[in-house]
Design a protein around this motif. Structure first.
Motif, PDB file in Angstrom:
ATOM      1  N   GLN A   1       8.133   9.080  -9.902  1.00 24.25           N
ATOM      2  CA  GLN A   1       9.313   9.022 -10.764  1.00 24.25           C
ATOM      3  C   GLN A   1       9.746   7.610 -11.158  1.00 24.25           C
ATOM      4  N   SER A   2       9.353   6.606 -10.424  1.00 22.11           N
ATOM      5  CA  SER A   2       9.840   5.253 -10.703  1.00 22.11           C
ATOM      6  C   SER A   2       9.490   4.837 -12.135  1.00 22.11           C
ATOM      7  N   LYS A   3      10.424   4.186 -12.771  1.00 19.04           N
ATOM      8  CA  LYS A   3      10.206   3.708 -14.141  1.00 19.04           C
ATOM      9  C   LYS A   3       9.623   2.297 -14.157  1.00 19.04           C
ATOM     10  N   GLU A   4       9.571   1.657 -12.990  1.00 20.73           N
ATOM     11  CA  GLU A   4       9.054   0.292 -12.921  1.00 20.73           C
ATOM     12  C   GLU A   4       7.789   0.248 -12.067  1.00 20.73           C
ATOM     13  N   THR A   5       7.025  -0.795 -12.233  1.00 20.54           N
ATOM     14  CA  THR A   5       5.855  -1.022 -11.403  1.00 20.54           C
ATOM     15  C   THR A   5       6.325  -1.316  -9.987  1.00 20.54           C
ATOM     16  N   VAL A   6       5.629  -0.730  -9.000  1.00 17.65           N
ATOM     17  CA  VAL A   6       5.968  -0.947  -7.590  1.00 17.65           C
ATOM     18  C   VAL A   6       4.749  -1.512  -6.875  1.00 17.65           C
ATOM     19  N   LEU A   7       4.967  -2.608  -6.164  1.00 20.01           N
ATOM     20  CA  LEU A   7       3.941  -3.232  -5.336  1.00 20.01           C
ATOM     21  C   LEU A   7       4.318  -3.008  -3.875  1.00 20.01           C
ATOM     22  N   ILE A   8       3.411  -2.415  -3.122  1.00 20.34           N
ATOM     23  CA  ILE A   8       3.598  -2.174  -1.690  1.00 20.34           C
ATOM     24  C   ILE A   8       2.675  -3.126  -0.940  1.00 20.34           C
ATOM     25  N   VAL A   9       3.218  -3.904  -0.011  1.00 22.05           N
ATOM     26  CA  VAL A   9       2.397  -4.745   0.856  1.00 22.05           C
ATOM     27  C   VAL A   9       2.430  -4.089   2.231  1.00 22.05           C
ATOM     28  N   GLY A  10       1.267  -3.579   2.649  1.00 27.99           N
ATOM     29  CA  GLY A  10       1.246  -2.785   3.859  1.00 27.99           C
ATOM     30  C   GLY A  10      -0.052  -2.863   4.633  1.00 27.99           C
ATOM     31  N   HIS A  11      -0.393  -1.741   5.273  1.00 27.30           N
ATOM     32  CA  HIS A  11      -1.423  -1.705   6.311  1.00 27.30           C
ATOM     33  C   HIS A  11      -2.432  -0.576   6.095  1.00 27.30           C
ATOM     34  N   GLN A  12      -3.585  -0.762   6.729  1.00 29.28           N
ATOM     35  CA  GLN A  12      -4.570   0.291   6.896  1.00 29.28           C
ATOM     36  C   GLN A  12      -4.246   0.996   8.198  1.00 29.28           C
ATOM     37  N   PRO A  13      -4.528   2.252   8.331  1.00 27.02           N
ATOM     38  CA  PRO A  13      -5.212   3.111   7.369  1.00 27.02           C
ATOM     39  C   PRO A  13      -4.278   3.735   6.332  1.00 27.02           C
ATOM     40  N   THR A  14      -2.980   3.454   6.432  1.00 30.43           N
ATOM     41  CA  THR A  14      -2.004   4.126   5.569  1.00 30.43           C
ATOM     42  C   THR A  14      -2.272   3.910   4.091  1.00 30.43           C
ATOM     43  N   LEU A  15      -2.504   2.659   3.676  1.00 33.27           N
ATOM     44  CA  LEU A  15      -2.708   2.411   2.245  1.00 33.27           C
ATOM     45  C   LEU A  15      -3.939   3.151   1.727  1.00 33.27           C
ATOM     46  N   GLY A  16      -4.988   3.224   2.526  1.00 28.59           N
ATOM     47  CA  GLY A  16      -6.174   3.977   2.136  1.00 28.59           C
ATOM     48  C   GLY A  16      -5.888   5.466   1.990  1.00 28.59           C
ATOM     49  N   LEU A  17      -5.055   5.994   2.873  1.00 25.44           N
ATOM     50  CA  LEU A  17      -4.673   7.402   2.776  1.00 25.44           C
ATOM     51  C   LEU A  17      -3.867   7.665   1.509  1.00 25.44           C
ATOM     52  N   VAL A  18      -3.000   6.726   1.145  1.00 24.87           N
ATOM     53  CA  VAL A  18      -2.227   6.856  -0.095  1.00 24.87           C
ATOM     54  C   VAL A  18      -3.173   6.865  -1.294  1.00 24.87           C
ATOM     55  N   ALA A  19      -4.084   5.889  -1.337  1.00 24.62           N
ATOM     56  CA  ALA A  19      -5.026   5.802  -2.456  1.00 24.62           C
ATOM     57  C   ALA A  19      -5.864   7.067  -2.575  1.00 24.62           C
ATOM     58  N   ALA A  20      -6.397   7.552  -1.463  1.00 22.26           N
ATOM     59  CA  ALA A  20      -7.221   8.770  -1.494  1.00 22.26           C
ATOM     60  C   ALA A  20      -6.401   9.970  -1.950  1.00 22.26           C
ATOM     61  N   SER A  21      -5.188  10.053  -1.458  1.00 19.95           N
ATOM     62  CA  SER A  21      -4.322  11.174  -1.839  1.00 19.95           C
ATOM     63  C   SER A  21      -4.077  11.203  -3.337  1.00 19.95           C
TER      64      SER A  21
END
Length: 152
Positions: free
Chosen positions: A89-109
């Motif tokens: 829903q966000s109308k703006e670009t969002v940058l998340i600085v985070g960790h594995q394995p979570t970011l990989g799970l987000v990308a795969a999802s």
């Protein structure tokens, strides 16, 4: 919406985990990726960062304001990351600085339709976009880039 997942740069192996700092190699990685990101990010990009020292140091390389979000800590779930980003829903670009394995799970999802192991290497950026075209929502990989390619 554009969602950018940036894994923290190389960090020292010390304890406690939340206080691990970037190594000299990690500082260079973060600086290279920050230069590339700053050339691409819109001014109104919302930057959300895990409270871990290594993620804050990675984000510091951008020299932009960011918000520390406890829901992005090393043990965060993919759902917590998506909720913090307000995806889609966000109308703006969002940058998340985070960790594995979570970011990989987000990308795969988002890209494969299911949570599964997906490696995002240290200091790599995974830029995911979503748009509506012809009454159909399309989610696609806009860029996947590491620091060794960021200034080429």
């Amino acid at each position: 919406m554009d969602l950018i997942l940036w894994r923290h740069a190389h960090a020292l192996d010390t304890l406690p985990d939340i206080e691990r700092e970037l190594s000299p190699k990690g500082i260079k990685q973060a600086q290279k990726m920050a230069r590339w990101l700053n050339s691409k990010l819109p001014e109104n990009c919302r930057i959300l960062v895990s409270p871990a020292t290594r993620t804050r140091q990675t984000a510091d390389a951008l020299e932009r304001k960011y918000k520390i979000v406890t829901d992005l800590a090393p043990d965060a779930s993919a759902l917590q990351v998506l909720q913090a980003a307000n995806w889609p829903q966000s109308k703006e670009t969002v940058l998340i600085v985070g960790h594995q394995p979570t970011l990989g799970l987000v990308a795969a999802s988002l890209l494969l339709g299911q949570e599964q192991a997906f490696e995002i290497r240290k200091s790599y950026v995974c830029w995911i976009s979503q748009r509506e075209q012809e009454n159909r929502v399309q989610t696609f990989l806009k860029a996947m880039l590491g620091p060794e390619m960021a200034n080429k």
